[in-house]
Scaffold this motif. Structure first.
Motif, PDB file in Angstrom:
ATOM      1  N   SER A  11       0.803  -1.288   0.406  1.00  0.00           N
ATOM      2  CA  SER A  11       0.459  -0.581   0.572  1.00  0.00           C
ATOM      3  C   SER A  11       0.929   1.128   0.123  1.00  0.00           C
ATOM      4  O   SER A  11       1.379   1.541   0.881  1.00  0.00           O
ATOM      5  CB  SER A  11      -1.139   0.113   1.247  1.00  0.00           C
ATOM      6  N   THR A  12       0.291   2.412  -1.087  1.00  0.00           N
ATOM      7  CA  THR A  12       1.516   3.371  -0.952  1.00  0.00           C
ATOM      8  C   THR A  12       1.282   4.080   0.369  1.00  0.00           C
ATOM      9  O   THR A  12       2.307   5.097   0.966  1.00  0.00           O
ATOM     10  CB  THR A  12       1.049   3.754  -2.221  1.00  0.00           C
ATOM     11  N   TYR A  13      -0.133   4.578   0.104  1.00  0.00           N
ATOM     12  CA  TYR A  13      -0.044   5.537   1.309  1.00  0.00           C
ATOM     13  C   TYR A  13       0.033   4.629   2.758  1.00  0.00           C
ATOM     14  O   TYR A  13       0.363   5.966   3.893  1.00  0.00           O
ATOM     15  CB  TYR A  13      -1.879   6.053   1.698  1.00  0.00           C
ATOM     16  N   SER A  14       0.653   3.572   2.937  1.00  0.00           N
ATOM     17  CA  SER A  14       0.502   3.575   4.249  1.00  0.00           C
ATOM     18  C   SER A  14       2.436   3.322   4.757  1.00  0.00           C
ATOM     19  O   SER A  14       2.589   3.623   5.424  1.00  0.00           O
ATOM     20  CB  SER A  14       0.248   1.848   4.153  1.00  0.00           C
ATOM     21  N   TYR A  15       2.811   3.978   3.140  1.00  0.00           N
ATOM     22  CA  TYR A  15       4.439   4.051   3.944  1.00  0.00           C
ATOM     23  C   TYR A  15       4.779   5.438   4.701  1.00  0.00           C
ATOM     24  O   TYR A  15       4.759   5.509   5.285  1.00  0.00           O
ATOM     25  CB  TYR A  15       4.945   4.800   2.342  1.00  0.00           C
TER      26      TYR A  15
END
Lengths: 196, 196
Positions: A11-15
């Protein structure tokens, strides 16, 4: 009241959430629980066999630009992965071991940086081994325990718990039964935890 | 650099954005352009014939809770519409007339309040007439101009422009070519406009 941080390595926004959550929780005096899970079964139940950012390319194109802006604002290195989404299954299993032993948060940040800051293939065992070694760990021993059947089952159970509690994307935060979805909701979740 | 605010009357998260945007833009010294459009054709192109919040009910359930929290934090009245999504076609056509004549922003806020604060049916001409009258307008005259073929075509052209520029949801903001999606990105879009 504690804050649960539910994340998926693909997940991108988890970064950005993973890179910010510990400091924000600490500053607020809120206990933090790191909970890796898999989005695959959740997306599959919605009829998606790929990331919605690939299925809906106009939204995907926007997401990459949005991520670049967010990471720049947060001072985080950002390079879109060569292949997206990456398979975070192995990394998630390792994280469960790390959370038991106190190095889970450092490992999580290292995996996200490798995935979204350095274009590394986080499904590759060699990449995960090098991250474990950089944390001063016995990589072979950790991998053996991560890949044990009981630990694999733990990750499956954790993902089933996410589904049961209404998680549909990542990152997600819980304060008790209260769900907050997205990196944008981290601050609100922390305020909620402080008030609870 | 001006800020373009693209909104759809059916869109839940466009409601808090519509209620906040004018003050934030004014405080920042940023010129604001109100641009109503229709999500229907955009969702249709993605294979959706309904709101994604209805198609994916787990996400929908979360959205309603999230909206209630957001509106409470912003001090906005909030009651989920009896039927969702509402058809905002007529209201959008009227808004184009209002934007020409300087009462568009007030009308937009009145429509959103009726839809999400008062459970009124904003597709009902009688509801729209009462909103126009409350703004001191000649409702019959406005409706006639809103429903003229040339004005209908204007709304269609505006929606086509949204698609061409990469809009995939609402609310959306543009600063020049730079797209920001969602009520959560309003502050970021304003900072961008100030810097540009």
């Amino acid at each position: 009241m504690k804050l649960e941080f539910w994340f998926e390595y693909a997940s991108t926004y988890s970064y950005p959430a993973a890179m910010r959550v510990e400091k924000l929780a600490k500053d607020a005096g809120v206990a933090l629980v790191w909970r890796p899970f898999l989005l695959g079964p959740i997306f599959g139940a919605q009829g998606w066999n790929d990331s919605p950012f690939n299925i809906y390319p106009v939204k995907g194109q926007y997401m990459w630009r949005d991520m670049a802006r967010l990471c720049e604002a947060d001072g985080l290195p950002f390079k879109a992965p060569v292949q997206f989404p990456q398979n975070g299954l192995r990394a998630a299993r390792i994280t469960l071991i790390g959370n038991d032993e106190g190095w889970g948060a450092d490992f999580t940040r290292a995996v996200y940086t490798a995935n979204f800051g350095e274009q590394k293939d986080i499904s590759d065992e060699a990449v995960l081994v090098s991250l474990l070694i950089s944390l001063g760990l016995d990589a072979k021993d950790v991998l053996a325990r991560a890949n044990a059947d009981a630990n694999k089952a733990r990750l499956k159970t954790q993902t089933e718990e996410a589904i049961k509690r209404g998680v549909f994307g990542a990152p997600s935060f819980f304060v008790g039964p209260e769900l907050f979805w997205g990196n944008d909701r981290l601050e609100q979740a922390i305020v909620w935890a402080k008030r609870s």
